[in-house]
Design a protein around this motif. Structure first.
Motif, PDB file in Angstrom:
ATOM      1  N   SER A  34       0.812  -1.227   0.000  1.00 41.81           N
ATOM      2  CA  SER A  34       0.000   0.000   0.000  1.00 41.81           C
ATOM      3  C   SER A  34       0.842   1.272   0.000  1.00 41.81           C
ATOM      4  O   SER A  34       0.298   2.364  -0.135  1.00 41.81           O
ATOM      5  CB  SER A  34      -0.901   0.033   1.240  1.00 41.81           C
ATOM      6  OG  SER A  34      -1.762  -1.062   1.271  1.00 41.81           O
ATOM      7  N   ARG A  36       3.118   2.889  -1.987  1.00 41.85           N
ATOM      8  CA  ARG A  36       3.144   3.828  -3.112  1.00 41.85           C
ATOM      9  C   ARG A  36       1.800   4.521  -3.309  1.00 41.85           C
ATOM     10  O   ARG A  36       1.733   5.738  -3.476  1.00 41.85           O
ATOM     11  CB  ARG A  36       3.578   3.113  -4.380  1.00 41.85           C
ATOM     12  CG  ARG A  36       3.761   4.051  -5.536  1.00 41.85           C
ATOM     13  CD  ARG A  36       4.297   3.345  -6.744  1.00 41.85           C
ATOM     14  NE  ARG A  36       4.557   4.327  -7.774  1.00 41.85           N
ATOM     15  CZ  ARG A  36       5.364   4.133  -8.771  1.00 41.85           C
ATOM     16  NH1 ARG A  36       6.016   3.005  -8.874  1.00 41.85           N
ATOM     17  NH2 ARG A  36       5.531   5.064  -9.672  1.00 41.85           N
ATOM     18  N   SER A  37       0.715   3.736  -3.281  1.00 45.81           N
ATOM     19  CA  SER A  37      -0.603   4.335  -3.492  1.00 45.81           C
ATOM     20  C   SER A  37      -0.936   5.317  -2.380  1.00 45.81           C
ATOM     21  O   SER A  37      -1.480   6.399  -2.641  1.00 45.81           O
ATOM     22  CB  SER A  37      -1.686   3.265  -3.634  1.00 45.81           C
ATOM     23  OG  SER A  37      -1.730   2.443  -2.499  1.00 45.81           O
ATOM     24  N   TYR A  38      -0.581   4.995  -1.132  1.00 38.52           N
ATOM     25  CA  TYR A  38      -0.844   5.907  -0.020  1.00 38.52           C
ATOM     26  C   TYR A  38       0.007   7.166  -0.154  1.00 38.52           C
ATOM     27  O   TYR A  38      -0.495   8.283  -0.029  1.00 38.52           O
ATOM     28  CB  TYR A  38      -0.549   5.230   1.329  1.00 38.52           C
ATOM     29  CG  TYR A  38      -0.719   6.166   2.502  1.00 38.52           C
ATOM     30  CD1 TYR A  38      -1.954   6.308   3.120  1.00 38.52           C
ATOM     31  CD2 TYR A  38       0.351   6.929   2.969  1.00 38.52           C
ATOM     32  CE1 TYR A  38      -2.114   7.187   4.183  1.00 38.52           C
ATOM     33  CE2 TYR A  38       0.201   7.801   4.031  1.00 38.52           C
ATOM     34  CZ  TYR A  38      -1.040   7.927   4.624  1.00 38.52           C
ATOM     35  OH  TYR A  38      -1.193   8.810   5.678  1.00 38.52           O
ATOM     36  N   ASP A  39       1.295   6.989  -0.395  1.00 39.42           N
ATOM     37  CA  ASP A  39       2.205   8.130  -0.455  1.00 39.42           C
ATOM     38  C   ASP A  39       1.869   9.089  -1.598  1.00 39.42           C
ATOM     39  O   ASP A  39       2.099  10.291  -1.489  1.00 39.42           O
ATOM     40  CB  ASP A  39       3.659   7.658  -0.571  1.00 39.42           C
ATOM     41  CG  ASP A  39       4.167   7.004   0.706  1.00 39.42           C
ATOM     42  OD1 ASP A  39       3.463   7.038   1.736  1.00 39.42           O
ATOM     43  OD2 ASP A  39       5.282   6.447   0.663  1.00 39.42           O
ATOM     44  N   GLU A  40       1.318   8.567  -2.692  1.00 43.60           N
ATOM     45  CA  GLU A  40       0.975   9.412  -3.837  1.00 43.60           C
ATOM     46  C   GLU A  40      -0.423  10.015  -3.723  1.00 43.60           C
ATOM     47  O   GLU A  40      -0.739  10.977  -4.418  1.00 43.60           O
ATOM     48  CB  GLU A  40       1.096   8.617  -5.132  1.00 43.60           C
ATOM     49  CG  GLU A  40       2.541   8.260  -5.461  1.00 43.60           C
ATOM     50  CD  GLU A  40       2.686   7.391  -6.699  1.00 43.60           C
ATOM     51  OE1 GLU A  40       1.651   6.963  -7.265  1.00 43.60           O
ATOM     52  OE2 GLU A  40       3.838   7.140  -7.098  1.00 43.60           O
ATOM     53  N   ALA A  41      -1.263   9.464  -2.864  1.00 44.61           N
ATOM     54  CA  ALA A  41      -2.639   9.942  -2.709  1.00 44.61           C
ATOM     55  C   ALA A  41      -2.678  11.170  -1.812  1.00 44.61           C
ATOM     56  O   ALA A  41      -1.707  11.482  -1.111  1.00 44.61           O
ATOM     57  CB  ALA A  41      -3.514   8.834  -2.124  1.00 44.61           C
ATOM     58  N   GLU A  42      -3.817  11.836  -1.827  1.00 44.33           N
ATOM     59  CA  GLU A  42      -4.024  12.996  -0.961  1.00 44.33           C
ATOM     60  C   GLU A  42      -5.408  12.925  -0.334  1.00 44.33           C
ATOM     61  O   GLU A  42      -6.316  12.320  -0.880  1.00 44.33           O
ATOM     62  CB  GLU A  42      -3.880  14.289  -1.763  1.00 44.33           C
ATOM     63  CG  GLU A  42      -2.483  14.521  -2.305  1.00 44.33           C
ATOM     64  CD  GLU A  42      -2.369  15.823  -3.079  1.00 44.33           C
ATOM     65  OE1 GLU A  42      -3.275  16.671  -2.979  1.00 44.33           O
ATOM     66  OE2 GLU A  42      -1.361  15.979  -3.792  1.00 44.33           O
ATOM     67  N   ARG A  46      -6.234   9.012   0.743  1.00 40.79           N
ATOM     68  CA  ARG A  46      -5.297   8.404   1.697  1.00 40.79           C
ATOM     69  C   ARG A  46      -6.058   7.650   2.781  1.00 40.79           C
ATOM     70  O   ARG A  46      -5.677   6.553   3.167  1.00 40.79           O
ATOM     71  CB  ARG A  46      -4.416   9.466   2.353  1.00 40.79           C
ATOM     72  CG  ARG A  46      -3.223   9.848   1.544  1.00 40.79           C
ATOM     73  CD  ARG A  46      -2.295  10.733   2.316  1.00 40.79           C
ATOM     74  NE  ARG A  46      -0.984  10.645   1.675  1.00 40.79           N
ATOM     75  CZ  ARG A  46       0.127  11.000   2.234  1.00 40.79           C
ATOM     76  NH1 ARG A  46       0.136  11.479   3.461  1.00 40.79           N
ATOM     77  NH2 ARG A  46       1.267  10.888   1.589  1.00 40.79           N
ATOM     78  N   SER A 107       4.761   9.230   5.497  1.00 40.15           N
ATOM     79  CA  SER A 107       5.124   8.383   4.369  1.00 40.15           C
ATOM     80  C   SER A 107       5.263   6.929   4.810  1.00 40.15           C
ATOM     81  O   SER A 107       6.052   6.627   5.705  1.00 40.15           O
ATOM     82  CB  SER A 107       6.448   8.875   3.783  1.00 40.15           C
ATOM     83  OG  SER A 107       7.017   7.907   2.945  1.00 40.15           O
ATOM     84  N   SER A 109       6.429   4.720   2.798  1.00 38.55           N
ATOM     85  CA  SER A 109       7.690   4.289   2.193  1.00 38.55           C
ATOM     86  C   SER A 109       8.862   4.414   3.161  1.00 38.55           C
ATOM     87  O   SER A 109       9.799   3.620   3.119  1.00 38.55           O
ATOM     88  CB  SER A 109       7.977   5.083   0.917  1.00 38.55           C
ATOM     89  OG  SER A 109       7.002   4.808  -0.051  1.00 38.55           O
TER      90      SER A 109
END
Length: 132
Positions: A34, A36-42, A46, A107, A109
């Motif tokens: 999860s 990448r999708s979390y870190d790129e979402a807003e 998120r 993050s 990541s």
């Protein structure tokens, strides 16, 4: 041989270090799925990712680091004091970062990278250095 007997045999032949590495690996894989999708979402996106498989993975990760911190704080811990202090500091970072992630910040990541470093250390690999 039954599956339970096989599992007992494996457990009895693994060192504590190998078991810790396997636990870190399993939890890190769950976080990474999860990250990448979390870190790129807003915003709400998120929180939606968090409500899926990320929250249970975070809970397992924080539980692992809390147990490590408790063990590292024990008087009978055999690790050198400086290493124990560094690892306790990392456990506190994990706690702060997890709290931030649960608020929709931070993050995932960074937790994955830290856990991967721990996996490497438990495997006896030298630390990676960043290219200049």
């Amino acid at each position: 041989m039954s599956i339970s007997a096989y599992k007992r045999t494996i457990r009895s032949s693994e060192t504590p270090r190998e078991i810790e590495r396997q636990i870190f690996s399993r939890i890190t894989a769950a976080l990474a799925s999860s990250a990448r999708s979390y870190d790129e979402a807003e915003g709400p996106a998120r929180m939606q990712i968090l409500a899926g498989t990320l929250q249970p993975a975070l809970a397992e990760n924080i539980r692992l680091w809390s147990l490590l911190r408790r063990d590292l704080s024990a008087e009978n811990n055999q690790l050198p004091a400086a290493l124990r202090a560094q690892l306790i500091s990392l456990a506190l970072f994990v706690e702060r970062q997890t709290t931030a992630i649960l608020r929709g910040e931070g993050s995932v990541s960074s937790l994955v990278a830290l856990n991967n470093a721990m996996i490497g250390g438990l495997a006896g690999l030298p630390p990676e250095t960043e290219a200049a």
